[in-house]
Enzyme design. Structure first.
Site, mmCIF file in Angstrom:
data_model
loop_
_atom_site.group_PDB
_atom_site.id
_atom_site.type_symbol
_atom_site.label_atom_id
_atom_site.label_comp_id
_atom_site.label_asym_id
_atom_site.label_seq_id
_atom_site.Cartn_x
_atom_site.Cartn_y
_atom_site.Cartn_z
ATOM 1 N N ASN A 142 0.845 -1.182 0.000
ATOM 2 C CA ASN A 142 0.000 0.000 0.000
ATOM 3 C C ASN A 142 0.886 1.239 0.000
ATOM 4 O O ASN A 142 1.322 1.726 1.049
ATOM 5 C CB ASN A 142 -0.937 -0.004 1.205
ATOM 6 N N GLU A 143 1.164 1.735 -1.187
ATOM 7 C CA GLU A 143 2.080 2.844 -1.370
ATOM 8 C C GLU A 143 1.462 4.157 -0.887
ATOM 9 O O GLU A 143 0.260 4.231 -0.607
ATOM 10 C CB GLU A 143 2.449 2.955 -2.856
ATOM 11 N N PRO A 144 2.295 5.209 -0.737
ATOM 12 C CA PRO A 144 1.746 6.517 -0.343
ATOM 13 C C PRO A 144 0.557 6.912 -1.212
ATOM 14 O O PRO A 144 0.594 6.788 -2.436
ATOM 15 C CB PRO A 144 2.942 7.463 -0.572
ATOM 16 N N SER B 293 -2.452 5.462 -0.595
ATOM 17 C CA SER B 293 -3.453 4.411 -0.400
ATOM 18 C C SER B 293 -4.460 4.847 0.660
ATOM 19 O O SER B 293 -4.086 5.324 1.733
ATOM 20 C CB SER B 293 -2.780 3.109 0.026
#
Length: 648
Positions: free
Chosen positions: A163-165, A167
């Protein structure tokens, strides 16, 4: 009971409960024991235990401990159902980087779990089937009653799972595009940035937050900043782990290195009364000097009071006395003679170093990879040689996986041309050249090199090490290429340290009988080679501590390739002149296969020589700002205290 500093509850600062352990192994064991207790509780209730599992280097210690509990303590996984966080996309399950393969190698193949109870996102799907598959993955979790305990690591961007920045709090299992930093961090596993998949299937933040219990782990200095942001910062989608602040049963398990940016470690005196020892006083005064931008000897009572250090002055005397104590402590670490002085150079009042009476000394520098010696302590190495000491360098591993395939082809072509010119077995030479070219042409990303390719890559690293140390003035007969067996897998993932590795190190120590031993203490190396190499040396030293020659030995730990010692930690600070710094740079440049672009650069985009120079200059600039002498650069060292706690 809520941990408090004086009258300040820690949960006012740390918004996610946090357990700090001295070492990662201790934290991993505690997590494994918590998981084992949950499995046994669910088994006693006649219910399945549903675990959410993570991959990467962080949870390996947990899985190792669980396997041992299964084998030695009867811990059964028959009632365990697992759901893994994520998988690269696309990804075949048999590939080296596959999380399916990872989980089987580290856990599933060693316990009695029912294969039908294992769930890992499928990286083999066609694009059109992914969305439906992700919905079914969510449904499967719900049908099991939800996840009882979700195990997490934290990425440098604060991501959990993939869950990347950006998300969202309510995101669910889905296909995502990997962040540039995440792909760079994964480059080592894929033998280069270009081979890292650009997408992955991951559980969403909402999926993770639905777990009844969440355990998140972080180890090493490289995770310190983002760990503090997640625990003490604001809740934001740019740091997905910060959403755990609102989870009713989440907890961080971290080592001391990863805790370094937490308020309780960075400046615990701001939370209330602390027990002042010499190390904490030094740390506090350096912190204060940086806060108010003053040299140490110019700090006033008002500075101490206004920055929350009233208790230090009240406990330890006047500001002037404290300033002088810390200034002298820092000043005493500075020496231009790391091996000690000859009698004709000694002056009355010179600081006495350990075993100063022995001059010249035999010095043995252990270098985990064939370039760590010059990268991390090249200036000190040059100084030791110039000052007449007998300097030996031990290259603990071949470093052969860190050579580009093109270099292997180029050197094979050179060998073939050379041998053909001189008529040296042209048939065998041609076969070798053809094999290397054919192998590399058909090589898949991450595929293990053939023995021939590994050999020629190892030769390349050896030749570069010889060139660098020859430039520094170290005779060829004082170089020792150990090729420790733990490293020689041809893969990024290595074997555990074994008795053979330790015995080889003991044999070398007994042969050289050094008065000074230097080894790498920068344990943030992302692949663990530095940690394993350090463990080999320290284990060997402990086994040899009764030897007569060892009584005159001192062990110093250097850093520089991946991190630097903090100023409050330094026990020997070696100033490097501008000319010596240029000589150090030139020695690093001899490692041509690592120049311009290294195969395993880690998360720092700078070249290793740039990292080392920046760190060395920063240390010197800090000493200058603290009111000490102004130098071009400084290499720092910490003396080993004689136990294995350093690397446990």
């Amino acid at each position: 009971m809520q941990l408090r500093f004086d009258n300040v509850p820690l949960d006012e600062v740390e918004k996610i409960p946090c357990r700090v352990f001295r070492h990662a192994t201790q934290a991993s064991l505690a997590v494994a024991q918590q998981i084992a207790a949950l499995i046994r509780t669910r088994e006693g209730e006649g219910r399945p235990c549903v675990l959410g599992l993570a991959t990467g280097s962080t949870p390996v210690g947990v899985y190792n401990a669980l396997v041992r509990m299964h084998q030695e303590e009867g811990l059964s996984f028959r009632n365990v159902i697992t759901f893994n966080l994520d998988e690269y996309y696309p990804m075949q399950p048999h590939e080296l980087q596959s999380y399916v393969r990872f989980m089987h190698e580290h856990l599933f193949d060693h316990v009695d779990i029912d294969p039908a109870n294992i769930h890992i996102p499928d990286g083999t799907l066609v694009d059109t089937d992914v969305d439906d598959y992700c919905r079914r993955y969510e449904q499967a979790i719900q049908q099991c009653g939800g996840i009882d305990l979700q195990l997490l690591g934290i990425g440098r961007t604060g991501h959990i799972g993939f869950n990347e920045p950006g998300s969202g709090r309510n995101s669910r299992t889905r296909l995502i595009t990997l962040d540039r930093i995440t792909r760079r961090d994964a480059a080592s596993d894929f033998f280069g940035d270009d081979n890292v998949p650009r997408r992955a299937i991951t559980m969403g933040v909402g999926t993770i937050l639905d777990a009844h219990q969440v355990v998140i782990m972080a180890f090493g200095e490289g995770k310190a900043r983002i760990t503090a942001e997640a625990i003490e910062g604001e809740i934001t989608s740019s740091v997905a782990a910060s959403f755990l602040q609102k989870h009713p049963n989440s907890q961080f398990f971290i080592d001391e290195a990863a805790a370094e940016h937490l308020t309780r470690r960075r400046c615990p005196w701001t939370l209330g009364k602390v027990k002042w020892d010499e190390t904490l006083i030094r740390k506090a005064v350096i912190w204060l000097a940086q806060q108010v931008d003053k040299p140490v000897l110019k700090l006033t009572e008002e500075d101490y009071n206004e920055e929350g250090l009233q208790d230090l002055v009240a406990t330890r005397g006047s500001a002037y006395e404290i300033n002088l104590q810390v200034f002298r402590s820092l000043q005493s670490t500075i020496t231009g003679w790391p091996g000690g002085k000859p009698d004709h150079e000694k002056k009355p009042g010179d600081r006495s170093q350990a075993h100063e009476h022995i001059y010249p000394k035999r010095v043995l520098i252990f270098s985990p990879h064939p370039d760590d010696d010059v990268i991390s302590m090249g200036g000190t190495l040059i100084r030791l040689v110039d000052q007449g000491h007998e300097v030996h360098v031990a290259y603990q591993t071949s470093g052969n996986i860190a050579v580009f395939d093109d270099d292997a082809i180029r050197f094979a072509e050179f060998a073939a041309e050379f041998n053909r010119h001189f008529g040296i077995d042209p048939q065998r030479t041609g076969e070798l050249e053809a094999h290397i070219e054919e192998f590399v042409k058909n090589k898949q990303p991450g595929q293990v090199d053939s023995p021939e390719v590994q050999f020629i890559k190892g030769i390349i690293r050896r030749a570069e090490a010889r060139a660098a140390t020859r430039f520094c003035g170290v005779p060829a007969e004082q170089l020792h290429f150990q090729d420790l067996p733990f490293y020689e897998t041809g893969r990024v993932r290595k074997k555990p340290l074994g008795d053979e590795d330790i015995q080889m190190t003991m044999d070398l120590l007994n042969k050289v009988q050094p008065h000074q031993i230097y080894c790498a203490g920068d344990l943030s190396d992302p692949h663990g080679t530095h940690r394993t190499c350090l463990a080999a040396v320290l284990n060997a030293c402990l086994r040899l501590k009764e030897e007569s020659w060892y009584q005159d030995s001192a062990v110093w730990l250097y850093r520089g390739a991946w991190q630097e010692w903090g100023p409050h930690q330094l026990e020997m600070s070696v100033p490097i002149s501008p000319q010596e710094l240029m000589r150090k740079r030139a020695a690093i440049f001899k490692h041509e296969s690592q120049k311009d672009k290294a195969l395993f650069p880690g998360s720092d985009p700078r070249e290793f020589w740039q990292r080392a120079e920046d760190r060395n200059r920063s240390t010197a600039q800090l000493f200058d700002a603290l009111g000490l002498a102004e130098y071009e650069a400084i290499e720092g060292f910490v003396r080993w205290k004689g136990d294995l706690d350093t690397v446990l």
